[in-house]
Design an enzyme around this catalytic site. Structure first.
Site, PDB file in Angstrom:
ATOM      1  N   ASP A  67       0.890  -1.139  -0.087  1.00  0.00           N
ATOM      2  CA  ASP A  67      -0.087  -0.115  -0.038  1.00  0.00           C
ATOM      3  C   ASP A  67       1.018   1.226  -0.094  1.00  0.00           C
ATOM      4  O   ASP A  67       2.107   1.112   0.142  1.00  0.00           O
ATOM      5  CB  ASP A  67      -0.953  -0.170   1.175  1.00  0.00           C
ATOM      6  CG  ASP A  67      -0.314  -0.617   2.581  1.00  0.00           C
ATOM      7  OD1 ASP A  67       0.811  -0.544   2.552  1.00  0.00           O
ATOM      8  OD2 ASP A  67      -0.895  -0.839   3.345  1.00  0.00           O
ATOM      9  N   ASN A 136      -7.443  -2.882  14.504  1.00  0.00           N
ATOM     10  CA  ASN A 136      -8.757  -3.185  14.068  1.00  0.00           C
ATOM     11  C   ASN A 136      -9.032  -4.410  13.160  1.00  0.00           C
ATOM     12  O   ASN A 136     -10.072  -4.572  12.488  1.00  0.00           O
ATOM     13  CB  ASN A 136      -9.272  -1.978  13.478  1.00  0.00           C
ATOM     14  CG  ASN A 136      -8.769  -1.532  12.128  1.00  0.00           C
ATOM     15  OD1 ASN A 136      -7.947  -2.044  11.817  1.00  0.00           O
ATOM     16  ND2 ASN A 136      -9.094  -0.421  11.745  1.00  0.00           N
ATOM     17  N   HIS A 138      -7.193  -4.820  10.162  1.00  0.00           N
ATOM     18  CA  HIS A 138      -6.961  -4.377   8.740  1.00  0.00           C
ATOM     19  C   HIS A 138      -5.716  -5.134   8.287  1.00  0.00           C
ATOM     20  O   HIS A 138      -4.638  -5.254   9.218  1.00  0.00           O
ATOM     21  CB  HIS A 138      -6.820  -2.879   8.452  1.00  0.00           C
ATOM     22  CG  HIS A 138      -5.880  -2.170   9.274  1.00  0.00           C
ATOM     23  ND1 HIS A 138      -5.969  -0.890   9.697  1.00  0.00           N
ATOM     24  CD2 HIS A 138      -4.543  -2.380   9.151  1.00  0.00           C
ATOM     25  CE1 HIS A 138      -4.653  -0.447  10.049  1.00  0.00           C
ATOM     26  NE2 HIS A 138      -3.763  -1.394   9.725  1.00  0.00           N
ATOM     27  N   GLU A 143      -9.938  -2.201   5.545  1.00  0.00           N
ATOM     28  CA  GLU A 143     -10.336  -1.890   6.657  1.00  0.00           C
ATOM     29  C   GLU A 143     -11.840  -2.418   7.247  1.00  0.00           C
ATOM     30  O   GLU A 143     -12.614  -2.931   6.182  1.00  0.00           O
ATOM     31  CB  GLU A 143     -10.691  -0.304   6.769  1.00  0.00           C
ATOM     32  CG  GLU A 143      -9.537   0.585   6.638  1.00  0.00           C
ATOM     33  CD  GLU A 143      -8.711   0.755   7.795  1.00  0.00           C
ATOM     34  OE1 GLU A 143      -8.912  -0.190   8.715  1.00  0.00           O
ATOM     35  OE2 GLU A 143      -7.936   1.851   7.995  1.00  0.00           O
TER      36      GLU A 143
HETATM   37  C1  F6R Z   1       1.544  -1.642   6.334  1.00  0.00           C
HETATM   38  C2  F6R Z   1       0.053  -2.013   6.192  1.00  0.00           C
HETATM   39  C3  F6R Z   1      -0.637  -2.056   7.392  1.00  0.00           C
HETATM   40  C4  F6R Z   1       0.397  -2.508   8.832  1.00  0.00           C
HETATM   41  C5  F6R Z   1      -0.567  -2.418  10.115  1.00  0.00           C
HETATM   42  C6  F6R Z   1       0.230  -2.795  11.182  1.00  0.00           C
HETATM   43  O1  F6R Z   1       2.007  -1.610   4.828  1.00  0.00           O
HETATM   44  O2  F6R Z   1      -0.456  -2.488   5.315  1.00  0.00           O
HETATM   45  O3  F6R Z   1      -1.777  -2.953   7.277  1.00  0.00           O
HETATM   46  O4  F6R Z   1       0.781  -3.774   8.352  1.00  0.00           O
HETATM   47  O5  F6R Z   1      -1.042  -1.110  10.047  1.00  0.00           O
HETATM   48  O6  F6R Z   1       1.245  -1.771  11.396  1.00  0.00           O
HETATM   49  P1  F6R Z   1       2.372  -1.655  12.470  1.00  0.00           P
HETATM   50  O7  F6R Z   1       3.208  -2.806  12.272  1.00  0.00           O
HETATM   51  O8  F6R Z   1       2.928  -0.511  12.720  1.00  0.00           O
HETATM   52  O9  F6R Z   1       1.489  -2.122  13.895  1.00  0.00           O
END
Ligand code: F6R
Length: 240
Positions: A67, A136, A138, A143
């Site tokens: 992303d 959450n 995702h 989401e």
């Molecule tokens: C990042 C992504 C997000 C993260 C998620 C967890 O490319 O796609 O889905 O993997 O927000 O983030 P952290 O590792 O910072 O807790």
């Protein structure tokens, strides 16, 4: 889904790096799906060390990132392109032209997303996808909602994700409210998937992922339909 519970963050990073390294050793022209966020940083550091020691070679590896914020310029230090260059690509012998991060300034985001899916297919699909997970549920920026998108698409970030990501920005108003993201089918098409989770803030969602039902309200639960997924978490995130 196989679950590996590690003592702490460093052990999670080691387990994950071992899996990525073995993929690249077995298939030198492997196609990797990569994630940003704080969880994979330790794994990227270890992979860079292994590359430096000559244990793994990224010369023929291709990568596709999950992303990118939208709108976001690649040279902004909050962009996911910048993150990947800083945390991995600048430290390994990958050909930067073989690294693909969605263009956060694309004039036609729908076309950018369709082209990205096409490029993944043309590369032969993703061999190993690395994922983190949001509090959450995702994965990438899919989401929780009453429905999920299959393909790469533009999406609005939820308040919970904006709050969680605010830690990387000076003020919460600076967090972009949209992103370009691989969809659930784009992720599930990967041949193998590893999902990393550390820290007590992930405890609830990991419990739901392991014990709960498949639901669009926990997008990560969709991974349960895939035949080769390994969840690697530390004890804090794993609540029996
Ligand atoms: C990042 C992504 C997000 C993260 C998620 C967890 O490319 O796609 O889905 O993997 O927000 O983030 P952290 O590792 O910072 O807790």
């Amino acid at each position: 889904m196989r679950v590996i519970v590690c003592e702490n963050y460093d052990e999670v990073s080691k387990e994950a790096a071992k899996i990525v390294a073995s993929e690249v050793i077995l298939k030198p022209n492997a196609v990797l799906g990569l994630a940003t966020g704080s969880t994979p940083v330790g794994m990227y550091k270890l992979l860079a060390e292994m590359n430096k020691n000559g244990e793994i070679d990224f010369k023929d590896v291709k990568s596709f990132n999950l992303d990118e914020y939208y709108p976001m310029s690649a040279d902004n230090d909050q962009s996911y392109r910048y993150f990947m260059n800083e945390n991995l690509f600048n430290h390994i012998n990958i050909d930067i032209n073989n690294t693909h991060v969605l263009n956060g300034l694309a004039k036609d985001p729908e076309k950018e997303c369709a082209d990205f899916d096409k490029m993944i297919d043309e590369a032969g699909g993703i061999d190993l996808q690395v994922l983190g997970i949001g509090q959450n549920g995702h994965i990438a920026f899919n989401e929780p909602d009453s429905f999920l998108y299959a393909n790469t698409h533009i999406t609005d970030l939820t308040e919970s994700t904006i709050n969680a990501n605010a830690r990387f920005f000076e003020k919460i108003e600076d967090v972009p409210t949209q992103a370009l993201t691989m969809g659930i089918a784009s992720i599930l098409k990967a041949k193998r998937i590893i999902i990393l989770a550390t820290g007590s803030s992930k405890k609830e969602v990991i419990n739901d992922l392991i014990n709960g039902e498949i639901s669009t309200n926990n997008p990560a639960s969709m991974l349960k339909v895939h035949k080769d997924v390994i969840l690697i978490c530390d004890k804090e995130a794993y609540d029996k």
